[in-house]
Design a protein around this motif. Sequence first.
Motif, PDB file in Angstrom:
ATOM      1  N   ILE A   6       0.846  -1.190   0.000  1.00 41.79           N
ATOM      2  CA  ILE A   6       0.000   0.000   0.000  1.00 41.79           C
ATOM      3  C   ILE A   6       0.884   1.242   0.000  1.00 41.79           C
ATOM      4  O   ILE A   6       1.847   1.335   0.758  1.00 41.79           O
ATOM      5  CB  ILE A   6      -0.935   0.021   1.222  1.00 41.79           C
ATOM      6  CG1 ILE A   6      -1.773  -1.265   1.270  1.00 41.79           C
ATOM      7  CG2 ILE A   6      -1.834   1.243   1.195  1.00 41.79           C
ATOM      8  CD1 ILE A   6      -2.651  -1.473   0.057  1.00 41.79           C
ATOM      9  N   THR A   7       0.576   2.201  -0.865  1.00 43.27           N
ATOM     10  CA  THR A   7       1.375   3.419  -0.987  1.00 43.27           C
ATOM     11  C   THR A   7       0.658   4.609  -0.360  1.00 43.27           C
ATOM     12  O   THR A   7      -0.555   4.588  -0.126  1.00 43.27           O
ATOM     13  CB  THR A   7       1.669   3.730  -2.455  1.00 43.27           C
ATOM     14  OG1 THR A   7       0.427   4.048  -3.114  1.00 43.27           O
ATOM     15  CG2 THR A   7       2.335   2.540  -3.142  1.00 43.27           C
ATOM     16  N   VAL A  11      -3.489   6.049   0.101  1.00 44.27           N
ATOM     17  CA  VAL A  11      -4.056   6.600   1.331  1.00 44.27           C
ATOM     18  C   VAL A  11      -4.610   7.998   1.064  1.00 44.27           C
ATOM     19  O   VAL A  11      -5.712   8.354   1.511  1.00 44.27           O
ATOM     20  CB  VAL A  11      -3.001   6.647   2.452  1.00 44.27           C
ATOM     21  CG1 VAL A  11      -3.561   7.317   3.701  1.00 44.27           C
ATOM     22  CG2 VAL A  11      -2.512   5.249   2.781  1.00 44.27           C
ATOM     23  N   ALA A  12      -3.858   8.811   0.324  1.00 40.07           N
ATOM     24  CA  ALA A  12      -4.287  10.174   0.014  1.00 40.07           C
ATOM     25  C   ALA A  12      -5.590  10.176  -0.781  1.00 40.07           C
ATOM     26  O   ALA A  12      -6.496  10.986  -0.508  1.00 40.07           O
ATOM     27  CB  ALA A  12      -3.189  10.890  -0.774  1.00 40.07           C
ATOM     28  N   LYS A  13      -5.696   9.255  -1.754  1.00 46.35           N
ATOM     29  CA  LYS A  13      -6.902   9.182  -2.577  1.00 46.35           C
ATOM     30  C   LYS A  13      -8.116   8.805  -1.734  1.00 46.35           C
ATOM     31  O   LYS A  13      -9.187   9.416  -1.857  1.00 46.35           O
ATOM     32  CB  LYS A  13      -6.692   8.160  -3.694  1.00 46.35           C
ATOM     33  CG  LYS A  13      -7.867   8.044  -4.655  1.00 46.35           C
ATOM     34  CD  LYS A  13      -7.568   7.062  -5.780  1.00 46.35           C
ATOM     35  CE  LYS A  13      -8.755   6.961  -6.741  1.00 46.35           C
ATOM     36  NZ  LYS A  13      -8.471   5.999  -7.843  1.00 46.35           N
ATOM     37  N   LEU A  14      -7.963   7.802  -0.844  1.00 46.14           N
ATOM     38  CA  LEU A  14      -9.081   7.376  -0.011  1.00 46.14           C
ATOM     39  C   LEU A  14      -9.467   8.460   0.994  1.00 46.14           C
ATOM     40  O   LEU A  14     -10.660   8.671   1.266  1.00 46.14           O
ATOM     41  CB  LEU A  14      -8.723   6.084   0.733  1.00 46.14           C
ATOM     42  CG  LEU A  14      -9.798   5.501   1.667  1.00 46.14           C
ATOM     43  CD1 LEU A  14     -11.061   5.158   0.869  1.00 46.14           C
ATOM     44  CD2 LEU A  14      -9.270   4.257   2.378  1.00 46.14           C
ATOM     45  N   GLN A  46      -7.594   1.549   7.411  1.00 42.71           N
ATOM     46  CA  GLN A  46      -8.480   0.775   6.540  1.00 42.71           C
ATOM     47  C   GLN A  46      -7.686   0.018   5.471  1.00 42.71           C
ATOM     48  O   GLN A  46      -7.991  -1.139   5.153  1.00 42.71           O
ATOM     49  CB  GLN A  46      -9.491   1.716   5.863  1.00 42.71           C
ATOM     50  CG  GLN A  46     -10.519   0.993   4.992  1.00 42.71           C
ATOM     51  CD  GLN A  46     -11.547   1.946   4.422  1.00 42.71           C
ATOM     52  OE1 GLN A  46     -11.821   3.011   4.991  1.00 42.71           O
ATOM     53  NE2 GLN A  46     -12.118   1.600   3.278  1.00 42.71           N
ATOM     54  N   LEU A  47      -6.644   0.653   4.941  1.00 40.60           N
ATOM     55  CA  LEU A  47      -5.848   0.032   3.881  1.00 40.60           C
ATOM     56  C   LEU A  47      -4.695  -0.823   4.415  1.00 40.60           C
ATOM     57  O   LEU A  47      -4.097  -1.594   3.674  1.00 40.60           O
ATOM     58  CB  LEU A  47      -5.275   1.118   2.964  1.00 40.60           C
ATOM     59  CG  LEU A  47      -6.296   1.914   2.140  1.00 40.60           C
ATOM     60  CD1 LEU A  47      -5.608   3.078   1.440  1.00 40.60           C
ATOM     61  CD2 LEU A  47      -6.986   1.007   1.121  1.00 40.60           C
TER      62      LEU A  47
END
Length: 335
Positions: A6-7, A11-14, A46-47
């Motif tokens: 996971i990048t 995280v930023a997009k979610l 979450q990710l």
Amino acid sequence: MAIEKITSSQVAKLAGVSQSAVSRVFTPGASVSPKTADKVRRAADQLGYRPNVLARSLITGKSRIIGLVVAYLNNQFYPEVLEKLSNGLQAEGYHVLVFMAAQTSNNMDAVLGELLDYQVDGIVLASVAMSSELALRCHAAGVPVVLFNRTQDNDSLSSVTSDNFAGGRKAAVHLAQSGYQRIAYIAGWNGASTQRDREAGFREGLASVGMKLFAREEGDFNFEQAKVAARRMFSVEERPDAVFICNDHMAFAVMDVIRDELGLRIPEDVGVVGYDDVPAAAWGAYKLTTVRQPANRMVQETVNMLMTQITQEDAPPRRLSLDAPLVVRSSSIKP
């Protein structure tokens, strides 16, 4: 099957924020609003995202790692201090890397090489000395060093100690005022500043009341060697009636020999005083009169000093010596 990593961009997009916002959330001390931080952390949980600390250190040039070097942990004072130092540095956003080192220049050379290889941001030397040459190497690498419970004749090194000279003096005056006449001393390792200063203060304290040291042995800060020293000191016809021992760790060994092997009474036949005030000093088996090192404040001052030198490259070195009170228990007669 390889697991997808996971990048921060995911995280930023979610979370609906920029990638730089994610970076700030996971950077200690960075400015970010509580609302943004909450969104980012919930998205990361979450990710299953965790920041790559090593990759960040390559970008920032800061590892957020402090090297902590200790010479031995059998002295009960140091495990407690190690925990306090680790907690204090972690509260500042740093991780602690612990190294064990013997009191030899070759060993310290090897340990220092490893520390610098790990790109540590600072070094704390607990119960370990550093040569001028090693100090220059650290300075050249931009790595600040603070000595804990040690000092030495090098104005470029910062240090935090208790007032060992005054502590030794208090022990001498206490024993003299308690009526003891043949007052002895069991030394630690002669290469340590703590040993040197405690003995010097003890001798000065005896001189201030018109007395001289009756006998001296060396225990080298070692439990078994302290027992050997006690057997030599107290198995003679004219033995001491009181003894100051350079630290509590050795004092426990000396008390065991005095009572269990030689059948002498403490404090009636022999008064005993130690130095450090480790938790076991208050146990019913010992109830040791001792000079208390202010461990909590020593740790906090060490952390503060190191943080100042990390954030302010031109910060001058400091030497701090803190008052160490005498704690009177039943191993010595109260004046």
